[in-house]
Design a protein around this motif. Structure first.
Motif, PDB file in Angstrom:
ATOM      1  N   ILE A 101       0.833  -1.207   0.000  1.00 39.40           N
ATOM      2  CA  ILE A 101       0.000   0.000   0.000  1.00 39.40           C
ATOM      3  C   ILE A 101       0.869   1.258   0.000  1.00 39.40           C
ATOM      4  CG2 ILE A 101      -1.679   1.327   1.330  1.00 39.40           C
ATOM      5  CD1 ILE A 101      -2.840  -1.337   2.286  1.00 39.40           C
ATOM      6  N   LEU A 104       2.702   1.691  -3.307  1.00 40.17           N
ATOM      7  CA  LEU A 104       1.767   2.096  -4.356  1.00 40.17           C
ATOM      8  C   LEU A 104       1.496   3.592  -4.282  1.00 40.17           C
ATOM      9  CD1 LEU A 104      -0.313   1.583  -6.588  1.00 40.17           C
ATOM     10  CD2 LEU A 104      -1.961   0.993  -4.789  1.00 40.17           C
ATOM     11  N   ILE A 105       1.222   4.102  -3.088  1.00 42.61           N
ATOM     12  CA  ILE A 105       0.911   5.523  -2.926  1.00 42.61           C
ATOM     13  C   ILE A 105       2.095   6.390  -3.340  1.00 42.61           C
ATOM     14  CG2 ILE A 105       0.380   7.327  -1.244  1.00 42.61           C
ATOM     15  CD1 ILE A 105      -1.193   5.219   0.330  1.00 42.61           C
ATOM     16  N   LEU A 108       2.731   6.258  -7.178  1.00 40.38           N
ATOM     17  CA  LEU A 108       1.804   7.092  -7.945  1.00 40.38           C
ATOM     18  C   LEU A 108       2.137   8.575  -7.783  1.00 40.38           C
ATOM     19  CD1 LEU A 108      -1.614   5.314  -7.242  1.00 40.38           C
ATOM     20  CD2 LEU A 108      -0.093   5.030  -9.202  1.00 40.38           C
ATOM     21  N   TRP A 140      -4.696  11.648  -9.167  1.00 44.40           N
ATOM     22  CA  TRP A 140      -4.519  10.430  -8.387  1.00 44.40           C
ATOM     23  C   TRP A 140      -5.627   9.417  -8.618  1.00 44.40           C
ATOM     24  CZ3 TRP A 140      -7.864   8.497  -4.742  1.00 44.40           C
ATOM     25  CH2 TRP A 140      -8.851   9.351  -4.261  1.00 44.40           C
ATOM     26  N   LYS A 141      -6.866   9.905  -8.833  1.00 44.65           N
ATOM     27  CA  LYS A 141      -7.969   8.975  -9.072  1.00 44.65           C
ATOM     28  C   LYS A 141      -7.758   8.199 -10.369  1.00 44.65           C
ATOM     29  CE  LYS A 141     -11.520  11.551  -6.523  1.00 44.65           C
ATOM     30  NZ  LYS A 141     -12.835  12.240  -6.625  1.00 44.65           N
ATOM     31  N   LEU A 143      -4.884   7.625 -11.879  1.00 43.33           N
ATOM     32  CA  LEU A 143      -3.756   6.718 -11.706  1.00 43.33           C
ATOM     33  C   LEU A 143      -4.166   5.471 -10.915  1.00 43.33           C
ATOM     34  CD1 LEU A 143      -0.812   9.164 -10.951  1.00 43.33           C
ATOM     35  CD2 LEU A 143      -0.975   7.602 -12.889  1.00 43.33           C
ATOM     36  N   LEU A 144      -4.947   5.683  -9.864  1.00 43.78           N
ATOM     37  CA  LEU A 144      -5.378   4.557  -9.038  1.00 43.78           C
ATOM     38  C   LEU A 144      -6.314   3.636  -9.802  1.00 43.78           C
ATOM     39  CD1 LEU A 144      -5.015   3.426  -6.208  1.00 43.78           C
ATOM     40  CD2 LEU A 144      -7.028   4.699  -5.486  1.00 43.78           C
ATOM     41  N   THR A 146      -6.392   3.281 -13.025  1.00 47.45           N
ATOM     42  CA  THR A 146      -5.553   2.603 -14.014  1.00 47.45           C
ATOM     43  C   THR A 146      -4.820   1.427 -13.397  1.00 47.45           C
ATOM     44  OG1 THR A 146      -5.232   4.693 -15.206  1.00 47.45           O
ATOM     45  CG2 THR A 146      -3.692   2.911 -15.680  1.00 47.45           C
ATOM     46  N   PHE A 147      -4.316   1.625 -12.173  1.00 46.37           N
ATOM     47  CA  PHE A 147      -3.634   0.533 -11.473  1.00 46.37           C
ATOM     48  C   PHE A 147      -4.590  -0.624 -11.208  1.00 46.37           C
ATOM     49  CE2 PHE A 147      -2.762  -1.467  -7.342  1.00 46.37           C
ATOM     50  CZ  PHE A 147      -1.531  -2.037  -7.617  1.00 46.37           C
ATOM     51  N   TYR A 148      -5.787  -0.326 -10.715  1.00 44.35           N
ATOM     52  CA  TYR A 148      -6.764  -1.375 -10.441  1.00 44.35           C
ATOM     53  C   TYR A 148      -7.155  -2.122 -11.721  1.00 44.35           C
ATOM     54  CZ  TYR A 148      -7.480   0.284  -5.659  1.00 44.35           C
ATOM     55  OH  TYR A 148      -7.310   0.629  -4.349  1.00 44.35           O
ATOM     56  N   ASP A 209       0.274   4.873 -17.366  1.00 49.31           N
ATOM     57  CA  ASP A 209       0.421   5.798 -16.241  1.00 49.31           C
ATOM     58  C   ASP A 209       0.700   7.210 -16.734  1.00 49.31           C
ATOM     59  OD1 ASP A 209      -0.058   3.905 -14.319  1.00 49.31           O
ATOM     60  OD2 ASP A 209       2.040   3.436 -13.964  1.00 49.31           O
TER      61      ASP A 209
END
Length: 341
Positions: A101, A104-105, A108, A140-141, A143-144, A146-148, A209
């Protein structure tokens, strides 16, 4: 597109690497801030969690059978299995989850800051460390998400591959002659295709990304856009992907061997190797983000697309970029167009 923009698609791999180095050196102050505030702590924690994970996992394992006297300690690892009911193993799992976690933060955050900074530099806009950090609040939303979406794609890909692997094995067991005819070669071809798919997904994810930061798309749309952009530049994308990941794996291998396990070294030497690995990993992480952003611009030029980063406009961060970037080289305090054909 004007002549300068057209020239960008002729930049080769070394041209992109050269521009990445020049970009970092030219604006070394802001990149130093990004490195110290984000990338260095991220890399330090990444290496630290390797050490902590080794210790926690070692304490949470049980021996399988007895080890005879004189057994090589390195070989005794194969006799160890995780004790799933131990409190140490539960702490190990919790620590790994928290590590993922945190990484990841910070990843990003460092990605958005680095991409934003490079975009500002190559479009002749004033970029500050504060603006680079603020960029994260706007992207950030995306990017997050996209990661998910990438994680979902990886899971789906591996599930389908596993089903195909099992189906292949069942089919092979129905015919001895077929198994003899195809055998290992067929299984090898299946594994090669599987690995090719993993590499392709990794390439798409890296560029997605950058797309999520610089364009008003995210998730599967960013991945789709990434796939479209790398068309015609696939070989270069593969080389960038492998060069970066191989270097990271080498640094991690050296760190595990020389620092974690302390092979052939004393305490001071281990600390020295640890510091060297940390510095190398930090430089690689920064350079990789800068290169990936420049590669994005090259792909945009190849497809005759202009840049409209509306998510980073004047209304948001006083950063309105509608002009396409110009590749330049250093002549004193000025940039001039760069050609690399």
């Amino acid at each position: 597109m004007d002549a300068r923009q057209e020239e960008m698609k002729f930049l080769g791999l070394f041209g992109i690497y050269r521009e990445g180095c020049k970009t970092i050196l030219w604006r070394r102050k802001i990149f130093a801030h990004i490195t110290i505030a984000l990338i260095l702590p991220m890399c330090f924690f990444f290496l630290a969690q390797i050490v902590a994970s080794e210790i926690l996992y070692e304490n949470s394992t049980i021996r399988k059978g007895k080890i005879m006297d004189g057994t090589n300690p390195a070989e005794s690892l194969k006799y160890r299995l995780p004790n799933l009911s131990s409190s140490e193993f539960k702490i190990y799992l919790l620590f790994k989850a928290l590590s993922i976690i945190y990484l990841l933060i910070v990843s990003l955050l460092s990605t958005s800051a680095s991409v934003y900074t490079v975009a500002g530099i190559y479009t002749n806009r004033k970029v500050t460390f504060k603006n680079s950090m603020n960029a994260f609040t706007k992207v950030w939303k995306k990017l997050l998400v996209t990661f998910y979406c990438t994680c979902v794609a990886y899971v789906a890909y591996n599930v389908v591959s596993l089903i195909g692997f099992i189906g292949w094995g069942m089919f092979m067991n129905t015919s001895i002659k077929l198994r003899q005819a195809i055998g290992v070669a067929g299984m090898g071809a299946f594994m090669v295709m599987y690995l090719v798919g993993l590499v392709y997904m990794g390439i798409v994810w890296q560029l997605a990304d950058v797309v999520a930061v610089l364009e008003d798309v995210g998730g599967f749309q960013a991945m789709k856009k990434s796939r479209e952009l790398i068309k015609g530049k696939m070989l270069m994308a593969i080389l960038i992907f492998f060069n970066f990941n191989i270097m990271v794996l080498i640094v991690e291998f050296v760190f595990r061997r020389m620092f974690v396990h302390g092979m052939y070294t004393g305490k001071m030497e281990r600390i020295g190797y640890g510091i060297i690995c940390l510095m190398l990993l930090t430089m690689l992480s920064l350079f990789g983000r800068v290169v990936e952003t420049i590669f994005y611009f090259v792909c945009k030029s190849c497809h005759h697309e202009s840049i409209d980063m509306s998510t980073l406009s004047d209304d948001h961060l006083e950063f309105h970029l509608l002009a396409f970037l110009e590749y330049r080289k250093f002549t004193g305090d000025q940039y001039v167009p760069l050609k690399d054909k």
